[in-house]
Design a protein around this motif. Structure first.
Motif, PDB file in Angstrom:
ATOM      1  N   ALA A 188       0.923  -1.381   0.063  1.00  0.00           N
ATOM      2  CA  ALA A 188       0.023   0.035  -0.020  1.00  0.00           C
ATOM      3  C   ALA A 188       0.789   1.230  -0.092  1.00  0.00           C
ATOM      4  CB  ALA A 188      -0.856  -0.067   1.335  1.00  0.00           C
ATOM      5  N   LEU A 189       1.958   1.186   0.621  1.00  0.00           N
ATOM      6  CA  LEU A 189       2.864   2.299   0.918  1.00  0.00           C
ATOM      7  C   LEU A 189       3.639   2.705  -0.630  1.00  0.00           C
ATOM      8  CD1 LEU A 189       4.252   4.667   2.543  1.00  0.00           C
ATOM      9  CD2 LEU A 189       6.243   2.819   3.205  1.00  0.00           C
ATOM     10  N   VAL A 190       4.001   1.711  -1.344  1.00  0.00           N
ATOM     11  CA  VAL A 190       4.528   1.682  -2.585  1.00  0.00           C
ATOM     12  C   VAL A 190       3.625   2.337  -3.489  1.00  0.00           C
ATOM     13  CG1 VAL A 190       5.416   0.641  -4.526  1.00  0.00           C
ATOM     14  CG2 VAL A 190       6.006  -0.177  -2.460  1.00  0.00           C
ATOM     15  N   VAL A 191       2.238   1.925  -3.623  1.00  0.00           N
ATOM     16  CA  VAL A 191       1.252   2.659  -4.388  1.00  0.00           C
ATOM     17  C   VAL A 191       1.166   3.993  -4.030  1.00  0.00           C
ATOM     18  CG1 VAL A 191      -1.165   2.771  -4.972  1.00  0.00           C
ATOM     19  CG2 VAL A 191       0.034   0.292  -4.879  1.00  0.00           C
ATOM     20  N   TYR A 192       1.086   4.348  -2.916  1.00  0.00           N
ATOM     21  CA  TYR A 192       0.889   5.815  -2.491  1.00  0.00           C
ATOM     22  C   TYR A 192       2.116   6.498  -2.806  1.00  0.00           C
ATOM     23  CZ  TYR A 192       0.655   9.794   0.728  1.00  0.00           C
ATOM     24  OH  TYR A 192       0.729  11.000   1.416  1.00  0.00           O
ATOM     25  N   LEU A 193       3.357   6.209  -2.581  1.00  0.00           N
ATOM     26  CA  LEU A 193       4.551   7.000  -2.981  1.00  0.00           C
ATOM     27  C   LEU A 193       4.443   7.187  -4.493  1.00  0.00           C
ATOM     28  CD1 LEU A 193       7.096   5.086  -0.718  1.00  0.00           C
ATOM     29  CD2 LEU A 193       6.077   7.322  -0.341  1.00  0.00           C
ATOM     30  N   HIS A 209      11.229   1.665  -4.083  1.00  0.00           N
ATOM     31  CA  HIS A 209      10.870   0.263  -4.260  1.00  0.00           C
ATOM     32  C   HIS A 209      11.922  -0.739  -3.719  1.00  0.00           C
ATOM     33  CE1 HIS A 209       8.247   1.058  -7.674  1.00  0.00           C
ATOM     34  NE2 HIS A 209       8.897   1.952  -7.991  1.00  0.00           N
ATOM     35  N   THR A 210      13.031  -0.136  -3.052  1.00  0.00           N
ATOM     36  CA  THR A 210      13.838  -1.049  -2.391  1.00  0.00           C
ATOM     37  C   THR A 210      13.753  -1.051  -0.843  1.00  0.00           C
ATOM     38  OG1 THR A 210      15.451   0.642  -2.116  1.00  0.00           O
ATOM     39  CG2 THR A 210      15.655  -0.552  -4.088  1.00  0.00           C
ATOM     40  N   ASN A 211      13.249   0.063  -0.182  1.00  0.00           N
ATOM     41  CA  ASN A 211      13.183   0.019   1.196  1.00  0.00           C
ATOM     42  C   ASN A 211      12.038   0.971   1.542  1.00  0.00           C
ATOM     43  OD1 ASN A 211      13.476  -0.257   3.906  1.00  0.00           O
ATOM     44  ND2 ASN A 211      15.580   0.213   4.048  1.00  0.00           N
ATOM     45  N   VAL A 227       4.412  12.367   4.138  1.00  0.00           N
ATOM     46  CA  VAL A 227       4.918  11.476   4.745  1.00  0.00           C
ATOM     47  C   VAL A 227       3.621  11.237   5.724  1.00  0.00           C
ATOM     48  CG1 VAL A 227       6.280  10.571   6.497  1.00  0.00           C
ATOM     49  CG2 VAL A 227       7.159  11.477   4.297  1.00  0.00           C
ATOM     50  N   ASN A 228       3.214  12.156   6.445  1.00  0.00           N
ATOM     51  CA  ASN A 228       2.211  12.342   7.599  1.00  0.00           C
ATOM     52  C   ASN A 228       0.698  11.628   6.983  1.00  0.00           C
ATOM     53  OD1 ASN A 228       3.954  13.238   9.684  1.00  0.00           O
ATOM     54  ND2 ASN A 228       3.294  15.330   8.958  1.00  0.00           N
ATOM     55  N   ALA A 229       0.559  11.878   5.776  1.00  0.00           N
ATOM     56  CA  ALA A 229      -0.705  11.143   5.307  1.00  0.00           C
ATOM     57  C   ALA A 229      -0.516   9.908   4.512  1.00  0.00           C
ATOM     58  CB  ALA A 229      -1.278  12.107   4.221  1.00  0.00           C
ATOM     59  N   ALA A 230       0.424   9.151   4.760  1.00  0.00           N
ATOM     60  CA  ALA A 230       0.965   8.016   3.961  1.00  0.00           C
ATOM     61  C   ALA A 230      -0.025   6.749   4.979  1.00  0.00           C
ATOM     62  CB  ALA A 230       2.369   7.710   4.150  1.00  0.00           C
ATOM     63  N   PRO A 231       0.048   5.992   4.436  1.00  0.00           N
ATOM     64  CA  PRO A 231      -0.539   4.552   5.000  1.00  0.00           C
ATOM     65  C   PRO A 231       0.324   4.269   6.240  1.00  0.00           C
ATOM     66  CG  PRO A 231      -0.501   4.169   2.782  1.00  0.00           C
ATOM     67  CD  PRO A 231       0.037   5.236   2.984  1.00  0.00           C
ATOM     68  N   LYS A 232      -0.468   3.947   7.376  1.00  0.00           N
ATOM     69  CA  LYS A 232       0.089   3.786   8.639  1.00  0.00           C
ATOM     70  C   LYS A 232       0.189   2.326   9.117  1.00  0.00           C
ATOM     71  CE  LYS A 232      -0.848   8.467  10.873  1.00  0.00           C
ATOM     72  NZ  LYS A 232      -1.200   9.102   9.406  1.00  0.00           N
ATOM     73  N   LEU A 233       1.418   1.666   9.228  1.00  0.00           N
ATOM     74  CA  LEU A 233       1.449   0.290   9.473  1.00  0.00           C
ATOM     75  C   LEU A 233       0.340  -0.143  10.582  1.00  0.00           C
ATOM     76  CD1 LEU A 233       3.030  -2.224   9.091  1.00  0.00           C
ATOM     77  CD2 LEU A 233       4.861  -1.481  10.402  1.00  0.00           C
ATOM     78  N   ILE A 234       0.146   0.635  11.566  1.00  0.00           N
ATOM     79  CA  ILE A 234      -0.542  -0.038  12.708  1.00  0.00           C
ATOM     80  C   ILE A 234      -1.835  -0.213  12.374  1.00  0.00           C
ATOM     81  CG2 ILE A 234      -1.450   2.447  13.586  1.00  0.00           C
ATOM     82  CD1 ILE A 234      -0.952   1.316  16.192  1.00  0.00           C
ATOM     83  N   ASP A 235      -2.560   0.398  11.007  1.00  0.00           N
ATOM     84  CA  ASP A 235      -3.706  -0.172  10.524  1.00  0.00           C
ATOM     85  C   ASP A 235      -3.704  -1.545   9.854  1.00  0.00           C
ATOM     86  OD1 ASP A 235      -4.699   2.394  11.389  1.00  0.00           O
ATOM     87  OD2 ASP A 235      -4.214   3.323   9.517  1.00  0.00           O
TER      88      ASP A 235
END
Length: 435
Positions: A188-193, A209-211, A227-235
């Protein structure tokens, strides 16, 4: 006269006195090492020492080939005999676990280990960040439950209080979940970035794509809102991960350890999962992180052992001691207890015999060498920081006596038989604030 050779940039000599651009001294360092040894023993952790040089593959496999540490910062070279790629260790956990797996230390059960020593990274030297730096590390190996996570965090809090810097350090906490949860979040984070690629800087595009988790840790102010609006891991955490994280926070509350949850805290090494934490300060400028760690349950298996629950941390000694020197209370025992001076034929042997007697009962003795006058020797005694002076001159040799002087002036000056000197100096040290 040959040309002077200087130390390698970013690698510092540790001297008895402070340098212009490196204020730490060998005396404060030794006091810290003594404190660390006693602290680790109180928590029943045992010391392990590993080589400074390891096979490069150890760090590629454990830290991650795409990390900055492996990709940019390691000192790597080929062994001339067998063309084996070797590297100076950039951190201590991988070496510790390599030794544990190689020597099968977990065969008889869990291990609580600690280490201290030099690490190497080719970074731009600045205050608190050097190319040869030192770490103290703690590793609790073979523990799956979060009480081990709470213990290692509590160890840090205990040390900060002992060193007198607790009020200047803050704990940041996060949970990275298990491998599957991180993979779902990563996708999800890669799609958002990718959707925000136009505003990413070059470093973030490289990491996307690497890290991608490391993009969340960017210090670029232009990227903070994104970054603040990026998908959060806790979710993306499942029930078990959520429950363990809640239990950890409950244990920290029971121990009165304050913390701030930081969903962007990911650490810089690939092997972390579940708990991650950092202790930070605002007293060292840009070098805010003094200590960091977390759980790395898959690393032992990655290095050839069985699946094992592990948690640990490492602290930067240079950064920590800069903080201690400015705000803490670490006592350095650099000055001798006694400065022993002598003058006259036959005084050398008598002085050396007395020095041995004093050292055998635990007193630190600086024995003057050379043929200077007693007046010159007394100036050096004052400059040495010694609490007491012991004087053997012509009169003392003739009368088989010795003169003892309290250099602070509190106990005055006394001449007595040489046989009484050891007992009196012991008494003075014990009863007048020296211990």
């Amino acid at each position: 006269m040959g040309q002077k050779i200087q130390a390698v940039k970013g690698m510092n000599d540790l001297l008895p006195v402070a340098q212009k651009d490196f204020k730490l001294t060998a005396d404060i360092w030794q006091a810290f090492e003594d404190a660390i040894t006693a602290w680790a023993r109180r928590f029943a952790y045992r010391q392990i020492r590993t080589p400074i040089v390891e096979q490069t593959g150890l760090f590629v496999r454990s830290i991650g080939e795409e990390t900055d540490v492996v990709g940019k910062e390691m000192y790597t070279f080929s062994d001339s005999n067998d063309a084996l790629s070797l590297s100076l260790r950039p951190e201590g956990t991988a070496s510790c676990l390599r030794a544990v797996v190689e020597h099968n230390l977990l065969y008889n059960g869990p291990q609580k280990l600690w280490y201290m020593g030099p690490m190497f990274r080719r970074e731009r030297p600045q205050k608190g960040r050097y190319r040869q730096f030192h770490q103290v590390g703690v590793e609790a190996l073979g523990f799956d439950s979060v009480d081990a996570d709470a213990e290692v965090i509590a160890m840090c809090a205990d040390l900060w209080q002992q060193l007198g810097i607790g009020e200047h350090l803050a704990l940041e906490l996060n949970c990275l979940g298990n491998r599957e949860e991180r993979a779902a979040h990563r996708a999800a984070l890669v799609v958002y970035l990718q959707q925000n690629e136009a505003i990413l800087d070059d470093d973030s595009r490289r990491r996307m794509h690497t890290n991608p988790l490391r993009v969340l840790d960017t210090k670029n102010p232009v990227l903070q809102d994104m970054v603040n609006a990026a998908p959060k891991l806790i979710d993306y955490l499942g029930e078990t991960s959520q429950s363990n994280y809640t239990e950890l926070k409950s244990l920290l509350a029971a121990l009165d350890i304050e913390y701030t949850e930081n969903p962007r805290l990911v650490r810089g090494l690939d092997y972390y999962n579940h708990t991650v934490f950092e202790w930070t300060t605002d007293k060292l400028g840009a070098q805010a992180t003094v200590c960091g760690g977390g759980r790395y349950d898959g690393l032992v298996e990655e290095l050839g052992g069985k699946s094992t629950g592990c948690v640990g941390f490492a602290m930067g000694v240079e950064r920590l001691l800069l903080l201690v020197q400015e705000y803490g209370c670490l006592k350095s025992e650099a000055a001798p207890d006694v400065y022993l001076m002598r003058q006259g034929n036959g005084s050398t042997a008598v002085a050396m015999q007395l020095s041995e007697q004093l050292r055998r009962v635990g007193l630190s003795v600086y024995q003057h060498c050379g043929t200077q006058s007693l007046k010159a020797q007394m100036k050096k005694a004052d400059a040495s920081g010694a609490r007491f002076a012991a004087i053997i001159g012509d009169d003392e040799l003739t009368n088989n006596t010795i003169t003892l002087k309290d250099l602070t002036g509190q106990l005055g000056q006394h001449t007595m038989p040489q046989s009484d000197a050891v007992h009196l100096l012991q008494q003075w040290k014990t009863t007048n604030g020296c211990e």
